[in-house]
Design an enzyme around this catalytic site. Sequence first.
Site, PDB file in Angstrom:
ATOM      1  CB  ILE A 176      -0.966  -0.010   1.218  1.00  0.00           C
ATOM      2  CG1 ILE A 176      -1.790  -1.306   1.223  1.00  0.00           C
ATOM      3  CG2 ILE A 176      -1.886   1.204   1.173  1.00  0.00           C
ATOM      4  CD1 ILE A 176      -2.767  -1.438   2.375  1.00  0.00           C
ATOM      5  N   PRO A 177       1.464   1.567  -1.159  1.00  0.00           N
ATOM      6  CG  PRO A 177       2.476   1.451  -3.253  1.00  0.00           C
ATOM      7  CD  PRO A 177       1.367   0.882  -2.441  1.00  0.00           C
ATOM      8  CG  HIS A 178       0.877   5.480   2.455  1.00  0.00           C
ATOM      9  ND1 HIS A 178       1.097   4.122   2.574  1.00  0.00           N
ATOM     10  CD2 HIS A 178       1.200   6.033   3.643  1.00  0.00           C
ATOM     11  CE1 HIS A 178       1.537   3.875   3.815  1.00  0.00           C
ATOM     12  NE2 HIS A 178       1.613   5.007   4.462  1.00  0.00           N
ATOM     13  N   GLY A 179       2.193   8.467   0.566  1.00  0.00           N
ATOM     14  CA  GLY A 179       3.170   9.507   0.847  1.00  0.00           C
ATOM     15  C   GLY A 179       3.499   9.644   2.324  1.00  0.00           C
TER      16      GLY A 179
END
Length: 144
Positions: A61-64
């Site tokens: 779950i890539p996120h900033g």
Amino acid sequence: MTSVLTKDNILLNAEVDSKDNAIRLTGGLLVENGYVEPQYIEKMLEREQLTSTYMGNFVAIPHGTEDAKQSVKESGIAIIQVPDGVEFGPGNEVKLLIGIAGKGDEHLEILSKIAIVCSEEDNVLGIVNASSKEEILAYFEGEI
């Protein structure tokens, strides 16, 4: 307001050769559909350096980072199938990328709903093997 998850936010049968390219592809889909500014992608890569976004069950779950919030225009989710998998660290194979961008604290609610769907390996494999965007949406309809 833009919907958090639409067919435009889903990419079927992607092939990626590295974790960084997987994150760039995921972030690019969020940029393309108007959820985030282009610099959000760099913050996603930065976040991955701090802690892996690999969640188990073939899901990342890539996120900033926290300070990436000013790059978020609207809360949104990008879902990318990677049937052949991409490595997110030794032994951590990812077949489902779920990129998220949340305004304010909305990302926490989005994350918890994704976690519910993806806690079942059968759901994850169903999403990875889905042959249509509609099929993938069905897993999240009512959840997000």
